[in-house]
Design a protein around this motif. Sequence first.
Motif, PDB file in Angstrom:
ATOM      1  N   UNK A  41       0.835  -1.207   0.000  1.00  0.00           N
ATOM      2  CA  UNK A  41       0.000   0.000   0.000  1.00  0.00           C
ATOM      3  C   UNK A  41       0.871   1.260   0.000  1.00  0.00           C
ATOM      4  N   UNK A  42       1.963   1.224   0.749  1.00  0.00           N
ATOM      5  CA  UNK A  42       2.836   2.394   0.800  1.00  0.00           C
ATOM      6  C   UNK A  42       3.405   2.706  -0.586  1.00  0.00           C
ATOM      7  N   UNK A  43       3.766   1.671  -1.336  1.00  0.00           N
ATOM      8  CA  UNK A  43       4.338   1.857  -2.679  1.00  0.00           C
ATOM      9  C   UNK A  43       3.282   1.931  -3.777  1.00  0.00           C
ATOM     10  N   UNK A  44       1.991   1.878  -3.371  1.00  0.00           N
ATOM     11  CA  UNK A  44       0.886   1.881  -4.347  1.00  0.00           C
ATOM     12  C   UNK A  44       1.076   0.789  -5.401  1.00  0.00           C
ATOM     13  N   UNK A  94      -2.032  -1.462  13.138  1.00  0.00           N
ATOM     14  CA  UNK A  94      -0.691  -1.925  13.498  1.00  0.00           C
ATOM     15  C   UNK A  94       0.355  -0.901  13.050  1.00  0.00           C
ATOM     16  N   UNK A  95       0.177  -0.338  11.855  1.00  0.00           N
ATOM     17  CA  UNK A  95       1.107   0.691  11.371  1.00  0.00           C
ATOM     18  C   UNK A  95       1.068   1.912  12.287  1.00  0.00           C
ATOM     19  N   UNK A  96      -0.136   2.318  12.704  1.00  0.00           N
ATOM     20  CA  UNK A  96      -0.261   3.445  13.642  1.00  0.00           C
ATOM     21  C   UNK A  96       0.425   3.097  14.959  1.00  0.00           C
ATOM     22  N   UNK A  97       0.204   1.884  15.464  1.00  0.00           N
ATOM     23  CA  UNK A  97       0.792   1.455  16.739  1.00  0.00           C
ATOM     24  C   UNK A  97       2.324   1.453  16.657  1.00  0.00           C
ATOM     25  N   UNK A 129      -1.123   8.774   5.164  1.00  0.00           N
ATOM     26  CA  UNK A 129      -1.409   9.723   6.249  1.00  0.00           C
ATOM     27  C   UNK A 129      -0.620   9.371   7.510  1.00  0.00           C
ATOM     28  N   UNK A 130      -0.522   8.068   7.818  1.00  0.00           N
ATOM     29  CA  UNK A 130       0.235   7.635   8.996  1.00  0.00           C
ATOM     30  C   UNK A 130       1.717   7.929   8.802  1.00  0.00           C
ATOM     31  N   UNK A 131       2.243   7.594   7.640  1.00  0.00           N
ATOM     32  CA  UNK A 131       3.672   7.793   7.382  1.00  0.00           C
ATOM     33  C   UNK A 131       4.060   9.267   7.433  1.00  0.00           C
TER      34      UNK A 131
END
Length: 621
Positions: free
Chosen positions: A400-403, A511-514, A560-562
Motif C-alpha cells: 500500500x505504501x508503494x501503491x 498496526x502501522x499506527x501502533x 497519512x500515517x507515514x
Amino acid sequence: MLNISPHIVDLVSDLVKKRWPEKKVTCHENENAWHRNRFISISVSPDIDMGVVHYEYTNGYMELHLEGDSRNPFNKQLYQFLRNQIGTRPGVYFWHRWFGMKQGRLRYEFQIDDVFELYDGLVEMINLVDPLVADFMYTESESDSAESEIIDDFSESEESIRGNENESRRDTVSDDNTNVTLETMTLAEVFSLNLKIPAYQRIYCWPQKNVELLLDDIFVQRGHKYHLGTIILQNKEGKYDIIDGQQRTVTLALILRALGKSDIKLLNETFDSLEAQKYIGYNRYIIRLYLDRFFPDKSNRMEVAKQILANISFDVLVLQDSSLDLAYTFFSTQNARGKALTDYELLKSHHLRYIPERYEQQQRHLAKMWDELLVKSERDNGDRSVSIVVGIYLYCLRKWTNHQAWYIKEPNRVKLEFEAAPIIDEIPPFGEKFDFMDPIQGGTHFFAFVNKFIQHYHLFTDTVQYHTLWETISCSGVQYSIIDDSDEKRPSENKKRTHWWYGDVIASFLFAYYLKFGNIYLSEALTCITRIVSQLRYEKSKANKQSIMDMACELGIIGMINQATSPTFFLANARNIIRRLPFFDHSLDGIRVKYFEQEMSLYKENEKYYLIDSFKTLHNK
C-alpha cells in the motif's frame, strides 16, 4: 455473470501475458453481438494447436474444450488421457458433451461474476490441466525416442548391450560453474554415504498416513525391485547434505532400525526441533506396530532389512559443489511427497544462504528459532504470528505504501516480497531501525527483522483496542479470553469470514499506527480507521477479498500515517475524511446489516477509552 466487453478482453489479455507469457489469448466478440455469442480462448500448450485443445470463458464459466478431430491419433490419445486423469468432481469439475463427444468439455462449476473470479477459474484450470498435458507430451516424445533407439540398437551385440547397461547407471552433466551427477543407487549405497541434514531443511514432520503409505509400498505384495523416486544430495568434501528426500530417508532409517539394523549413520544426526523429535518418537511407534503385525517372528527381520536395502533404489542427483546458492536453487523447487514448501520455509533457506558457512552454529540457531515459530504457527489454535505479521500486516503495508497492485493468489508472493533486496557489491548495507519499509537484507538481518515485528505484534494484540476489533468485526489470529482471565484460545476463523477480511485491513492500518505512535490515542485511531475502511463494505453488496485489498490501497490511510509527525495530524486528516462520508440509511440489507451491527458494537465498546470526547460524534448511531 461477467459479460465480455473489449475492456474485459484487454484485462484478461494483460493478466495472462504477465502470468503466462507463453500463452495466447483470442476473443470472438463484437460490440453488437449478444453476450452469449462471445467467448475468450486461452491456449494450453505452445506445442499444441488451439484448435485441438484450449481453455475458454463462455456463458459465465471457465471450461477446457477438446475441439479437434477425434479421429486424429494424436488428438484421440490426448483426449483419452485427459479424461482418464481428470474425473468428475460434483460441484467442482464436470465433463459435458461437446461437438458430438460425450466428454468434450470440462467445466469448472463456479459461475463467474467479475474479472478476478475469471482469473481464479483460469488459475484452477491451468494448475489442473497444464501439468497433465506436459506429462502427456513428455510421454509422447519418450515413446518416439524409445522407438528410434530400439531400431538403432537392434543390431548391437549382446555384449555391447550389457556394457551399455552398466554405463547407464551414471549420467554426468557439467559446465564451467558446476558438476552434477545422476546415478541410480540402492538404498544400501545411499546409506553408505555420510548423509547430513543441513540447517535450511524443513524439520522432519512426516504424518502417520505418509509413514503407513511408505510401509505399504515397501511390504504389501512386494518381493521385487522398487524404485522410490529421486533424492538430491550435495557433496561437501565427502559429507552429503540432503537437499530433497529427508522425510523418506529418515523414515526408511527408522524402519531399518526397527528391523534390527542399528548402524544407520543418518540417525546419528541431531534433530534439534522438539516437534521433529515428537514425530520421530511417534513414527517409531507406528512402525513397531506395523512390523509386529506383519513380521511377528523377529528372528527373520534382519533378512527383511537386507532385502529392503538391496531392492529399494533411488535416482540420486549429486551436486559436486559446495555452493549454498546452488543447493538453495535445487531445494527451493522440491517437495516432500507432494507437500509443497511454504513461502516461510523458502524464506528460511533463502536467507540462511547469506550467512557464511564458517558460522554453522549461527545457521543452526536461526534455523531452529525459525522452525519453532513456524511449528507454533501451524498448530491447531496456534498464534499464526509469522503468517499474520509477515503475510498480512507487513506485506499489505509495504504494498500500500508503494501503491503496488498485487494478486492474492499469486504463487510465492510473500517469498518474493521478503527476499534479499539487491545491493551494490562494493557498498555494504547499513541500518537496523527496522521500519516495515526497510529493504530486506539477506541473512541475519531478515530473521532479526521478522522477530522484532513479531514482538511488536504480541504487544499490539495485548491492547484493549485490538481485543475490541477482534470481538466485534473480527480479524485474523487467535485471541485469549480476557473476560474470564482463562487461557482459552479462540480462533477468528469461526467468525463471519467476509467481516474478517475487512478486519484484517483495519488491523493492518492500526498496526502501522501502533508501530509509529504506540498506545497514545489508539482508540481514536481505531474509530477513524474502522469508519473509513467500513465504507468499502457499504458500497459493495458482494465482498471480494482481492478488490477489498486493492481498494484499501486507494484509501490513503498508510500515507497519512507515514507523513504524520504526531497523532494529531493523522487524526485530524482522518476526521475530515469521515465528515465527508455519507450517513447510513435503512437501505442496507443482508450481510451488510450484520456488518453494520458489528461496527456499531465496536464503537460502543471503544468509546470507553477515548481521550477526546468529540470523537463520540464521528460515527453514526
